[in-house]
Design an enzyme around this catalytic site. Structure first.
Site, mmCIF file in Angstrom:
data_model
loop_
_atom_site.group_PDB
_atom_site.id
_atom_site.type_symbol
_atom_site.label_atom_id
_atom_site.label_comp_id
_atom_site.label_asym_id
_atom_site.label_seq_id
_atom_site.Cartn_x
_atom_site.Cartn_y
_atom_site.Cartn_z
ATOM 1 N N HIS A 13 0.831 -1.203 0.000
ATOM 2 C CA HIS A 13 0.000 0.000 0.000
ATOM 3 C C HIS A 13 0.867 1.255 0.000
ATOM 4 O O HIS A 13 0.508 2.265 -0.622
ATOM 5 C CB HIS A 13 -0.921 -0.011 1.221
ATOM 6 C CG HIS A 13 -2.063 0.950 1.137
ATOM 7 N ND1 HIS A 13 -2.095 2.147 1.828
ATOM 8 C CD2 HIS A 13 -3.223 0.902 0.441
ATOM 9 C CE1 HIS A 13 -3.213 2.780 1.567
ATOM 10 N NE2 HIS A 13 -3.932 2.057 0.720
ATOM 11 N N CYS A 14 2.009 1.188 0.657
ATOM 12 C CA CYS A 14 2.887 2.352 0.793
ATOM 13 C C CYS A 14 3.506 2.803 -0.525
ATOM 14 O O CYS A 14 3.892 3.968 -0.657
ATOM 15 C CB CYS A 14 4.013 2.051 1.778
ATOM 16 S SG CYS A 14 3.475 1.519 3.405
#
Length: 367
Positions: free
Chosen positions: A350-351
């Site tokens: 997600h980062c």
């Protein structure tokens, strides 16, 4: 948490945004594309040939998985265009630009839509290296939010709030999850109060219910951590359903963290005034590496069109926890990517990704 009454209903049952009229849609809405950035220098790329190879392979593995579901735009330092092209699927579009780092969730914009869903906005937060951390540089990354927003054809919405995309999760109805140790971090927003932050989130992303978690996972406060990003510990899978990182081993410091966060979430109410169903996603059974307790988390996944790109860790828990994700996102195919090289560098899938939502057509459907 604010005790505000829900706003009037908008099209398709959404809660209408207040203030500026912008609303951040949920990650589960249809996307036009996903944005990423290519690792080109610094600790993210690594110092040795093996570290460089691992970074490039892992960023490429994520992009190549995502592009099986939706378009991917990869921002790349011009000198790295040839090596990026070697690693990436031909359908991944390369976008040249200077970069300091490669965490697009944090350096890129948070996309929003107008209340009727027909206009795209891009919130350009202030980025200062996760609270002006000593190892970080951000001369170029501080410009990426506006740069990507412009390329997307969005109206760029400036903000004086120091924030990162990994520091918030929304349900598309006005609810936002966030942590006290990020938005109220003295290295980010010295002197700001909860009310100040909530006012700005209302203006920029249409937040009407802010659910403040006290902290993030333990490892995230180490040297290369973010000081408590929410996207590694909790996310809203659908309205009223929160997925929570669940460390089941009492010997791990995040066991107590998980229990404390569950108490907060079970007591919270969303923008509709309703309580959450909190679904625990068991953490990997691996507890530590050479640097101490790990923060490996299945929560740090990306929802894409008809799929979920999920972190795996070569761990005996992988299959069971990915099955929890599959149940939480019915009708989506879950694809696992080994995220250990990402977590070694302080983040996860997600980062390094940032979704751009699709706009709605005249009939109210995503077009």
């Amino acid at each position: 948490m604010t005790d505000a009454a829900p706003a009037p209903a908008a099209p398709d049952g959404e809660v209408a945004p207040r203030g500026s009229g912008w609303l951040m849609p949920p990650e589960t809405d249809r996307h036009d594309c996903t944005w990423m950035a290519w690792p080109s220098q610094g600790y993210t790329l690594g110092d040795t040939a093996d570290e460089v190879a691992a970074a490039r392979h892992t960023w490429a593995a994520v992009a190549n998985a995502v592009v099986g579901f939706e378009p991917v735009h990869m921002v790349v330092v011009p000198d790295d265009l040839p090596v990026a092209r070697e690693h990436l699927h031909p359908d991944v579009e390369l976008v040249p630009s200077d970069l300091d780092d490669a965490w697009m969730r944090d350096i890129g914009p948070s996309f929003v839509r107008s209340a009727d869903g027909t206009r795209l906005g891009a919130v350009d937060w202030v980025f200062n290296g996760w609270g002006a951390q000593s190892w970080a540089t951000w001369e170029h990354d501080a410009r990426i939010g506006a740069f990507v927003g412009g390329l997307a054809g969005a109206e760029v919405i400036g903000s004086a709030l120091v924030n990162e995309g990994g520091g918030i999760h929304v349900d598309g109805l006005g609810t936002v999850l966030l942590t006290e140790t990020v938005q109220l971090d003295p290295g980010r927003n010295p002197g700001l109060t909860r009310a100040d932050v909530e006012d700005e989130l209302a203006r920029t992303i249409g937040a009407t219910a802010c659910i403040w978690l006290p902290r993030g996972l333990t490892r995230d406060y180490d040297e290369f951590g973010t000081r408590g990003h929410v996207d590694i510990v909790a996310t809203i899978a659908s309205p009223g359903v929160v997925l929570l990182h669940e460390q089941q081993d009492p010997s791990h410091p995040d066991h107590a963290v998980s229990r404390a966060l569950r108490e907060v979430l079970e007591d919270a109410r969303d923008a509709r005034g309703l309580r959450f169903e909190v679904v625990g996603v068991p953490a990997p059974r691996t507890l530590a590496d050479a640097d101490g307790p790990v923060d490996w988390s299945y929560i740090n996944h990306l929802v894409v069109n008809d799929g979920v790109i999920a972190c795996t860790f070569g761990d005996e828990q992988d299959e069971a926890s990915l099955a929890v994700l599959a149940e939480a996102y019915p009708g989506r195919r879950v694809v696992g990517v080994d995220a250990r090289p990402l977590f070694d560098r302080g983040g996860g899938i997600h980062c390094i990704t940032q979704q751009q939502p699709a706009l709605r057509g005249p009939a109210g459907s995503a077009g």
